[in-house]
Design an enzyme around this catalytic site. Structure first.
Site, PDB file in Angstrom:
ATOM      1  CB  CYS A  97      -1.044   0.035   1.148  1.00 33.26           C
ATOM      2  SG  CYS A  97      -1.985  -1.421   1.353  1.00 33.26           S
ATOM      3  CG  ASP A 141     -24.166   8.256 -12.764  1.00 30.63           C
ATOM      4  OD1 ASP A 141     -23.329   8.161 -12.017  1.00 30.63           O
ATOM      5  OD2 ASP A 141     -24.614   7.798 -13.460  1.00 30.63           O
TER       6      ASP A 141
END
Length: 219
Positions: A45, A139
């Site tokens: 990470c 959206d």
């Protein structure tokens, strides 16, 4: 269960390294990339967060906001950021959620509802399912979900390629073929009839099979 493509991305409020946010308000009219990590101070990470920081201008060009997540608290993210800058050459230049109550991880199906307790006593292996990428449109619908194992770093060039495809196909009634890259030929969407296609593409198209109609990428 991971949220399906087409579902509305759950809205939430969370503390981040850049202050408190309400997710849908933060997205606004942009696209968003929400990507999660099982634990701060983990090696794979660390490389990912640095790589994404260097690529942020590419996401900015595409109107895509970046948001990271780990169940560790925000103050740990800040300390981790120093390691990321030292080892990767760039610190995170986007907000990181401190999901200490596991709310966002549960909303997005990354941790079971029963998970509770102090996040600092949980190991990366405990949180190994918190290794997802969600691309969310203006959206607020989920457009893509990727789930990675802890041992495999994410390919952000591929994620940029997918965003290019998503944004192109949202604007034009086309689909992109395997291994497509911007500027290459595309396929007329199956929802477009031949009569409609003749209007949209008066120059015609290549048709190796009736269901494969190839045209240059629309501008």
């Amino acid at each position: 269960m991971t949220l399906p493509i087409g579902a509305t991305a759950p809205d939430f409020e969370a503390e981040t390294t850049e202050g408190k946010i309400k997710f849908h308000d933060w997205i606004g009219n942009s696209w968003a990339l929400l990507f999660s990590h099982p634990k701060d101070f983990t090696p794979v990470c660390t490389t990912e967060l640095g790589a994404l920081a260097k690529l942020k201008p590419e996401f900015d060009k595409r109107g895509v906001k970046l948001m990271g997540l780990s169940v560790d608290p925000v103050d740990r993210h800040a300390k981790w950021s120093e390691d990321i800058k030292e080892t990767q050459g760039a610190a995170p230049n986007y907000p990181m959620i401190g999901d200490t109550d596991y709310n966002v991880s549960k909303l997005y199906g990354m941790l079971p509802a029963a998970v509770s307790g102090d996040p600092l006593v949980r190991t990366a292996a405990d949180n190994q399912t918190v290794r997802n990428v969600f691309i969310i449109g203006p959206d607020k619908k989920i457009k893509l979900v990727l789930v990675y194992p802890m041992t495999t770093g994410r390919n952000f060039q591929e994620i940029l390629r997918v965003i290019d495809s998503l944004q192109l196909t949202a604007k034009h009634r086309v689909a992109t073929p395997s291994d497509w890259k911007p500027g290459e030929d595309v396929i007329i969407a199956g929802s477009v009839s031949n009569d409609e296609a003749k209007t949209i593409y008066p120059q015609g198209w290549k048709e190796p099979k009736p269901y494969i109609r190839i045209v240059p990428q629309p501008k």
